[in-house]
Design a protein around this motif. Structure first.
Motif, PDB file in Angstrom:
ATOM      1  N   HIS A   1     -46.762   7.325  34.682  1.00  0.00           N
ATOM      2  CA  HIS A   1     -45.337   7.661  34.600  1.00  0.00           C
ATOM      3  C   HIS A   1     -44.414   6.503  34.942  1.00  0.00           C
ATOM      4  CE1 HIS A   1     -46.620  12.124  35.056  1.00  0.00           C
ATOM      5  NE2 HIS A   1     -46.961  11.620  33.895  1.00  0.00           N
ATOM      6  N   LYS A   2     -44.929   5.286  34.897  1.00  0.00           N
ATOM      7  CA  LYS A   2     -44.096   4.087  35.020  1.00  0.00           C
ATOM      8  C   LYS A   2     -43.794   3.579  33.614  1.00  0.00           C
ATOM      9  CE  LYS A   2     -44.478   3.781  39.536  1.00  0.00           C
ATOM     10  NZ  LYS A   2     -43.472   4.458  40.337  1.00  0.00           N
TER      11      LYS A   2
ATOM     12  N   ASP B   1     -39.692   3.203  37.169  1.00  0.00           N
ATOM     13  CA  ASP B   1     -40.009   4.619  37.064  1.00  0.00           C
ATOM     14  C   ASP B   1     -39.457   5.157  35.746  1.00  0.00           C
ATOM     15  OD1 ASP B   1     -41.280   4.917  39.582  1.00  0.00           O
ATOM     16  OD2 ASP B   1     -39.321   5.036  40.566  1.00  0.00           O
ATOM     17  N   ALA B   2     -40.223   6.016  35.080  1.00  0.00           N
ATOM     18  CA  ALA B   2     -39.730   6.680  33.877  1.00  0.00           C
ATOM     19  C   ALA B   2     -38.740   7.758  34.293  1.00  0.00           C
ATOM     20  CB  ALA B   2     -40.886   7.304  33.102  1.00  0.00           C
ATOM     21  N   THR B   3     -37.715   7.966  33.483  1.00  0.00           N
ATOM     22  CA  THR B   3     -36.772   9.047  33.753  1.00  0.00           C
ATOM     23  C   THR B   3     -37.401  10.377  33.351  1.00  0.00           C
ATOM     24  OG1 THR B   3     -35.743   8.999  31.556  1.00  0.00           O
ATOM     25  CG2 THR B   3     -34.830   7.491  33.243  1.00  0.00           C
ATOM     26  N   SER B   4     -36.846  11.458  33.846  1.00  0.00           N
ATOM     27  CA  SER B   4     -37.370  12.783  33.476  1.00  0.00           C
ATOM     28  C   SER B   4     -37.218  13.012  31.980  1.00  0.00           C
ATOM     29  CB  SER B   4     -36.684  13.883  34.287  1.00  0.00           C
ATOM     30  OG  SER B   4     -35.288  13.854  34.084  1.00  0.00           O
ATOM     31  N   GLU B   5     -36.148  12.513  31.382  1.00  0.00           N
ATOM     32  CA  GLU B   5     -35.947  12.656  29.940  1.00  0.00           C
ATOM     33  C   GLU B   5     -37.006  11.872  29.156  1.00  0.00           C
ATOM     34  OE1 GLU B   5     -32.211  12.627  26.901  1.00  0.00           O
ATOM     35  OE2 GLU B   5     -32.424  10.838  28.170  1.00  0.00           O
ATOM     36  N   GLU B   6     -37.327  10.664  29.608  1.00  0.00           N
ATOM     37  CA  GLU B   6     -38.373   9.875  28.949  1.00  0.00           C
ATOM     38  C   GLU B   6     -39.716  10.582  29.025  1.00  0.00           C
ATOM     39  OE1 GLU B   6     -36.850   5.268  29.408  1.00  0.00           O
ATOM     40  OE2 GLU B   6     -37.686   6.261  31.175  1.00  0.00           O
ATOM     41  N   LEU B   7     -40.031  11.135  30.198  1.00  0.00           N
ATOM     42  CA  LEU B   7     -41.297  11.854  30.351  1.00  0.00           C
ATOM     43  C   LEU B   7     -41.328  13.093  29.463  1.00  0.00           C
ATOM     44  CD1 LEU B   7     -41.825  11.504  34.200  1.00  0.00           C
ATOM     45  CD2 LEU B   7     -43.119  10.375  32.373  1.00  0.00           C
ATOM     46  N   GLU B   8     -40.201  13.793  29.372  1.00  0.00           N
ATOM     47  CA  GLU B   8     -40.130  14.984  28.529  1.00  0.00           C
ATOM     48  C   GLU B   8     -40.317  14.629  27.056  1.00  0.00           C
ATOM     49  OE1 GLU B   8     -36.634  18.031  27.192  1.00  0.00           O
ATOM     50  OE2 GLU B   8     -36.772  17.578  29.342  1.00  0.00           O
ATOM     51  N   HIS B   9     -39.719  13.499  26.629  1.00  0.00           N
ATOM     52  CA  HIS B   9     -39.820  13.073  25.233  1.00  0.00           C
ATOM     53  C   HIS B   9     -41.111  12.314  24.937  1.00  0.00           C
ATOM     54  CE1 HIS B   9     -35.182  13.234  24.470  1.00  0.00           C
ATOM     55  NE2 HIS B   9     -35.682  14.382  24.880  1.00  0.00           N
TER      56      HIS B   9
END
Length: 160
Positions: A6-7, A141-149
């Motif tokens: 998740h980085k 760190d990845a943003t929550s939006e990046e992780l969701e997408h």
């Protein structure tokens, strides 16, 4: 900060084959950006990057099994030429999108015969040992939006 799941990781790389031919590279201006741990890059390279930090430079050799897989002769098939209705000229090396059991995939024309076209559904780098020269440019760190997408947004990534 170390590379871990998740980085967002930005790398510069040069990819060569066994003969030393350059197959791909990141632009010197914009590194490749991906989210670690989501399978966005080949598994062998992702594994080699785990635990690295900004500024690390290294070389790694990735076997086909940890890259694009072994070449599968079952993915080489002849199809009727009339399956290409509306395509005026079909030449070896051309690529087309085809529907398969796994969804859309790219196939490459190997040979054009009178009534058939021989297609290869393997990734163009299947069966190849890949050699990477890598430099870690940035980690965040990845943003929550990046992780969701499932992909990086902004510089080096996807732009919505």
């Amino acid at each position: 900060m170390q590379i871990s799941p998740h980085k967002v990781v930005l790398i510069h790389y040069i990819l060569t084959n066994d003969e030393g031919d350059v197959l791909d590279s990141s632009s010197t201006d914009e590194p490749l950006a991906y989210i670690h741990g989501l399978g966005n890059i080949i598994s062998g390279l992702e594994e080699a990057l785990t635990g690295r930090i900004v500024g690390d430079s290294f070389k790694v050799t990735i076997p086909p099994e940890e890259a694009y897989g072994l070449h599968d002769e079952n993915l080489v098939q002849a199809v009727p030429r009339d399956a290409f209705e509306g395509v005026d000229e079909i030449l070896p090396g051309m690529q087309f999108h085809a529907e398969s059991n796994e969804g859309m995939q790219i196939v490459t024309v190997l040979e054009v015969l009178e009534d058939e076209v021989v297609l290869d559904g393997n990734h163009p780098m299947a069966g190849m040992t890949l050699h990477f020269n890598v430099e870690v440019a940035d980690i965040r760190d990845a943003t929550s939006e990046e992780l969701e997408h499932g992909h990086v947004h902004g510089p080096g990534g996807h732009h919505h």
